[in-house]
Design a protein around this motif. Sequence first.
Motif, PDB file in Angstrom:
ATOM      1  N   TYR A  41      -1.054  -4.740  -7.486  1.00  0.00           N
ATOM      2  CA  TYR A  41      -2.306  -5.167  -8.402  1.00  0.00           C
ATOM      3  C   TYR A  41      -2.956  -6.174  -7.072  1.00  0.00           C
ATOM      4  O   TYR A  41      -4.465  -6.100  -7.107  1.00  0.00           O
ATOM      5  CB  TYR A  41      -2.207  -5.721  -9.346  1.00  0.00           C
ATOM      6  CG  TYR A  41      -3.478  -6.205 -10.208  1.00  0.00           C
ATOM      7  CD1 TYR A  41      -4.130  -5.403 -10.720  1.00  0.00           C
ATOM      8  CD2 TYR A  41      -3.489  -7.472 -10.233  1.00  0.00           C
ATOM      9  CE1 TYR A  41      -5.462  -6.128 -11.200  1.00  0.00           C
ATOM     10  CE2 TYR A  41      -4.704  -8.198 -10.816  1.00  0.00           C
ATOM     11  CZ  TYR A  41      -5.777  -7.197 -11.304  1.00  0.00           C
ATOM     12  OH  TYR A  41      -6.683  -7.955 -11.933  1.00  0.00           O
TER      13      TYR A  41
ATOM     14  N   GLN B 281      -8.003  -5.392  -1.449  1.00  0.00           N
ATOM     15  CA  GLN B 281      -8.702  -4.473  -0.787  1.00  0.00           C
ATOM     16  C   GLN B 281      -9.997  -4.400  -1.305  1.00  0.00           C
ATOM     17  O   GLN B 281     -11.161  -4.173  -0.613  1.00  0.00           O
ATOM     18  CB  GLN B 281      -8.050  -3.194  -0.895  1.00  0.00           C
ATOM     19  CG  GLN B 281      -6.548  -3.243  -0.017  1.00  0.00           C
ATOM     20  CD  GLN B 281      -6.861  -3.318   1.510  1.00  0.00           C
ATOM     21  OE1 GLN B 281      -7.758  -2.684   1.948  1.00  0.00           O
ATOM     22  NE2 GLN B 281      -6.311  -4.351   1.676  1.00  0.00           N
ATOM     23  N   GLU B 282     -10.210  -4.496  -2.656  1.00  0.00           N
ATOM     24  CA  GLU B 282     -11.549  -4.362  -3.248  1.00  0.00           C
ATOM     25  C   GLU B 282     -12.482  -5.608  -2.742  1.00  0.00           C
ATOM     26  O   GLU B 282     -13.609  -5.327  -2.578  1.00  0.00           O
ATOM     27  CB  GLU B 282     -11.429  -4.202  -4.612  1.00  0.00           C
ATOM     28  CG  GLU B 282     -11.005  -2.888  -5.362  1.00  0.00           C
ATOM     29  CD  GLU B 282     -10.636  -2.843  -6.823  1.00  0.00           C
ATOM     30  OE1 GLU B 282     -11.141  -4.170  -7.257  1.00  0.00           O
ATOM     31  OE2 GLU B 282     -10.208  -2.103  -7.286  1.00  0.00           O
TER      32      GLU B 282
ATOM     33  N   GLU C 185       0.900  -1.177  -0.078  1.00  0.00           N
ATOM     34  CA  GLU C 185      -0.052   0.093   0.033  1.00  0.00           C
ATOM     35  C   GLU C 185       0.809   1.398  -0.006  1.00  0.00           C
ATOM     36  O   GLU C 185       0.465   2.432  -0.363  1.00  0.00           O
ATOM     37  CB  GLU C 185      -1.009   0.067   1.253  1.00  0.00           C
ATOM     38  CG  GLU C 185      -0.177   0.008   2.630  1.00  0.00           C
ATOM     39  CD  GLU C 185      -0.029  -1.228   2.950  1.00  0.00           C
ATOM     40  OE1 GLU C 185       0.036  -1.428   4.577  1.00  0.00           O
ATOM     41  OE2 GLU C 185      -0.362  -2.483   2.397  1.00  0.00           O
TER      42      GLU C 185
ATOM     43  N   TRP D 285      -2.603  -6.477  -3.924  1.00  0.00           N
ATOM     44  CA  TRP D 285      -2.848  -5.700  -2.824  1.00  0.00           C
ATOM     45  C   TRP D 285      -4.534  -5.055  -3.066  1.00  0.00           C
ATOM     46  O   TRP D 285      -5.254  -5.281  -2.274  1.00  0.00           O
ATOM     47  CB  TRP D 285      -2.091  -4.839  -2.215  1.00  0.00           C
ATOM     48  CG  TRP D 285      -2.490  -4.013  -1.203  1.00  0.00           C
ATOM     49  CD1 TRP D 285      -2.369  -4.689   0.312  1.00  0.00           C
ATOM     50  CD2 TRP D 285      -2.905  -2.703  -1.109  1.00  0.00           C
ATOM     51  NE1 TRP D 285      -2.935  -3.686   0.975  1.00  0.00           N
ATOM     52  CE2 TRP D 285      -3.309  -2.609   0.458  1.00  0.00           C
ATOM     53  CE3 TRP D 285      -3.228  -1.768  -1.885  1.00  0.00           C
ATOM     54  CZ2 TRP D 285      -3.645  -1.343   0.850  1.00  0.00           C
ATOM     55  CZ3 TRP D 285      -3.650  -0.397  -1.800  1.00  0.00           C
ATOM     56  CH2 TRP D 285      -3.726  -0.221  -0.410  1.00  0.00           C
ATOM     57  N   ARG D 286      -4.433  -4.498  -4.365  1.00  0.00           N
ATOM     58  CA  ARG D 286      -5.746  -3.622  -4.414  1.00  0.00           C
ATOM     59  C   ARG D 286      -6.705  -4.686  -4.674  1.00  0.00           C
ATOM     60  O   ARG D 286      -7.897  -4.314  -4.278  1.00  0.00           O
ATOM     61  CB  ARG D 286      -5.236  -2.815  -5.564  1.00  0.00           C
ATOM     62  CG  ARG D 286      -4.530  -1.544  -5.537  1.00  0.00           C
ATOM     63  CD  ARG D 286      -4.616  -0.477  -6.602  1.00  0.00           C
ATOM     64  NE  ARG D 286      -3.706   0.506  -6.036  1.00  0.00           N
ATOM     65  CZ  ARG D 286      -3.447   1.645  -6.919  1.00  0.00           C
ATOM     66  NH1 ARG D 286      -3.985   1.612  -8.123  1.00  0.00           N
ATOM     67  NH2 ARG D 286      -2.892   2.802  -6.769  1.00  0.00           N
ATOM     68  N   GLN D 287      -6.699  -5.686  -5.346  1.00  0.00           N
ATOM     69  CA  GLN D 287      -7.451  -6.817  -5.473  1.00  0.00           C
ATOM     70  C   GLN D 287      -8.175  -7.084  -4.450  1.00  0.00           C
ATOM     71  O   GLN D 287      -9.215  -7.392  -3.782  1.00  0.00           O
ATOM     72  CB  GLN D 287      -7.149  -7.782  -6.323  1.00  0.00           C
ATOM     73  CG  GLN D 287      -6.945  -7.403  -7.790  1.00  0.00           C
ATOM     74  CD  GLN D 287      -8.407  -6.974  -8.354  1.00  0.00           C
ATOM     75  OE1 GLN D 287      -8.607  -5.884  -8.740  1.00  0.00           O
ATOM     76  NE2 GLN D 287      -9.010  -8.006  -8.927  1.00  0.00           N
TER      77      GLN D 287
END
Length: 179
Positions: free
Chosen positions: A137, A143-144, A87, A139-141
């Motif tokens: 990518y 989080q989503e 992050e 990490w963002r997935q």
Amino acid sequence: MSSRVGFRFFNNARFAFRNASAPFRRPGAQGWRFQSSEAGAGAAEQQSTFQRLWNSPVGVKTVHFWAPVMKWALVIAGISDFNRPAEKLSLTQNAALMGTGAIWTRWCLIIKPRNVLLAAVNFFLGCVGVVQVSRIYMWRQSQEGSAIEAVKDMEKDVADSAKAVANKAEGAVKAEKSS
């Protein structure tokens, strides 16, 4: 033999106005800058490994050698970022490293003289960029995914609260009617 350290333009500046290609030629050379003559080929066989490295078109005296050496600092910095949380990484910065690594790796193999040292450092720079972009990518997935789960939990809580309020209201209405 004179030293070839520095800009050849300034070494041959007196020829610059008479012959436009003179600043880019070695004194006494018959061909272009990186062409070897037959006499030069015989002399190259007699040189030691250090002398060949020193006099090479991509040798220690040139930017073709020092650019990859300095660029390894970017690769080392990218590798040290493997320890940082995803992050805190910049997607645009790591995407730029990935893109420049890929583009310049190809370019270093096309240009003359072909610079394998620069191609190697750019390849590893691209690899570091791919790893970091993949980490960001993923990490963002995650989080989503957790955000979607959190929204679903919130919807369930809101629906349960609404049902409880509706049941209380119905109870109050029934109590009002019965009285």
